[in-house]
Design an enzyme around this catalytic site. Structure first.
Site, mmCIF file in Angstrom:
data_model
loop_
_atom_site.group_PDB
_atom_site.id
_atom_site.type_symbol
_atom_site.label_atom_id
_atom_site.label_comp_id
_atom_site.label_asym_id
_atom_site.label_seq_id
_atom_site.Cartn_x
_atom_site.Cartn_y
_atom_site.Cartn_z
ATOM 1 N N LYS A 211 0.835 -1.217 0.000
ATOM 2 C CA LYS A 211 0.000 0.000 0.000
ATOM 3 C C LYS A 211 0.864 1.259 0.000
ATOM 4 C CE LYS A 211 -4.130 -1.854 0.523
ATOM 5 N NZ LYS A 211 -5.444 -1.863 0.249
ATOM 6 N N LYS B 214 -10.486 -4.228 -4.868
ATOM 7 C CA LYS B 214 -11.605 -3.345 -5.195
ATOM 8 C C LYS B 214 -11.172 -1.921 -5.486
ATOM 9 C CE LYS B 214 -13.304 -3.992 -0.579
ATOM 10 N NZ LYS B 214 -12.204 -3.670 0.319
ATOM 11 N N LYS C 171 -3.165 -9.772 -6.710
ATOM 12 C CA LYS C 171 -4.529 -10.128 -6.303
ATOM 13 C C LYS C 171 -5.565 -9.125 -6.837
ATOM 14 C CE LYS C 171 -5.384 -7.702 -2.057
ATOM 15 N NZ LYS C 171 -6.403 -7.612 -1.069
#
Ligand code: AQP
Length: 329
Positions: free
Chosen positions: A114, A199, A196
């Site tokens: 992130k 969203k 992966k």
């Protein structure tokens, strides 16, 4: 089988993807049916670790709660609540942060991922978020936490924190374990099958949203990245093909061997169409139930209020015990 306490949560950072659904949401529903006691949480505090739009967060939080019910969570049996409505999570998080080492947080792969993705906003919340997640879990005495592969490391950290706290201050927390699905613990992106499905992917063709309509689902699978091998098989390094086969198995209940046999002699066009069809059939009933729940504002508000009250009762007991163990009360 022993009955367990289970905690499951999801961040309302967008509409959940097929990855969230296969890796987590649909298993949550099954776990409550085994006679376990399950707490289900929309983790809005976790959503703040990346920049957010307040109106969107409010809307997505409600929408996520409605989707959880649409996936089969029964709020009459299991408390369903919004994380921020139970203030005890944030309070316990402070205590737990004081027994967590920076070295441990430095190792969290999600923080590294992130930080790379949001280089202009590497905030302290993003760094300490696994501590708040430990608090979410430990505050309910959860034995099990159903997660996809990406969250396993965070549950392992919660275990270490619980053990360390118990050793230092006496038995206080249940030591939780992660539970991962047999199939689909890591559904990969459709455009980048080495990472992966997420969203918050900036490319909407990379993921299937749980609310995508059938035409969009078909189109996204048609565009999915595969490889140039002529034979459809589940094999090392064939990320795109493996991912499509995994989704197919997860949505049809077939084994990998059966799936591979089904597509013997077929091209990718056939595989992609079959996967799209299976996904549409799986999501269609969830989507119509979701629309029904979203139309009933009073019902949803009532569920979330009751869920928060039930959760807070248990959370306060654990918080009182933990505070008294460290000498604060
Ligand atoms: N691709 C995936 N495959 C299988 N399981 C997945 N999960 C997430 N992505 C996949 C599981 O879904 C649960 C809820 O996840 P979350 O939304 O709380 O956080 P996340 O893991 O960070 O999910 P996203 O979709 O990638 O969200 P953003 O984009 O906001 O970071 C967890 O059990 C997770 O393992």
């Amino acid at each position: 089988m022993d009955k367990k306490i289970i905690l499951s949560g999801i961040k309302p950072t967008g509409i959940p993807t097929l990855g969230n659904y296969i890796g987590a949401l649909r298993n949550w529903n099954l776990m409550q049916k085994d006679g376990n006691y399950c707490y289900y949480m929309v983790a809005d505090l976790h959503a703040l670790t990346v920049r957010n739009d307040p109106d969107e967060l409010r809307q997505q939080t409600r929408s996520m709660a409605a989707l959880l019910i649409a996936c089969g969570i029964d709020p009459d049996r299991s408390p369903l609540f919004i994380q921020s409505h139970v203030h005890q999570h944030a309070e316990l998080s402070w205590l737990l942060g004081c027994v967590t080492y920076m070295g441990e947080l430095n190792r969290m792969t999600q923080f590294k991922d992130k930080s790379a993705k949001h280089a202009d906003n590497i905030n302290a919340g993003l760094y300490t978020y696994p501590v708040l997640m430990a608090s979410d879990i430990l505050i309910y005495g959860a034995h099990q936490v159903p997660v996809g592969d990406d969250q396993k490391q965070h549950v392992e950290l919660a275990r270490n924190i619980a053990i360390r706290f118990n050793n230092a201050f006496g038995d206080t927390f249940v030591v939780p374990e992660p539970v991962m699905p047999k199939f689909g613990a890591r559904i990969m992106g459709l455009q980048d099958p080495e990472h992966k499905m997420s969203k918050t992917d900036t490319n909407p063709n990379g993921y299937i949203s749980m609310l995508d309509d059938p035409a969009v689902i078909t189109k996204k699978f048609k565009k999915a990245v595969t490889d140039c091998e002529p034979v459809i098989a589940y094999a090392e390094g064939r990320y795109g093909c493996n991912n499509l086969l995994t989704i197919f198995c997860a949505c049809t209940g077939k084994t990998m061997d059966e799936a591979v046999k089904d597509f013997e002699g077929c091209g990718y066009g056939r595989l992609k169409a079959a996967v799209a069809e299976a996904v549409i059939a799986e999501l269609e009933p969830v989507q119509s139930e979701y629309r029904r729940i979203m139309d009933d504002r009073e019902y949803l508000d009532g569920v979330l209020k009751k869920g928060a009250e039930q959760a807070a009762e248990k959370a306060q007991q654990t918080l009182d015990l933990a505070f008294s163990r460290v000498g604060i009360r």
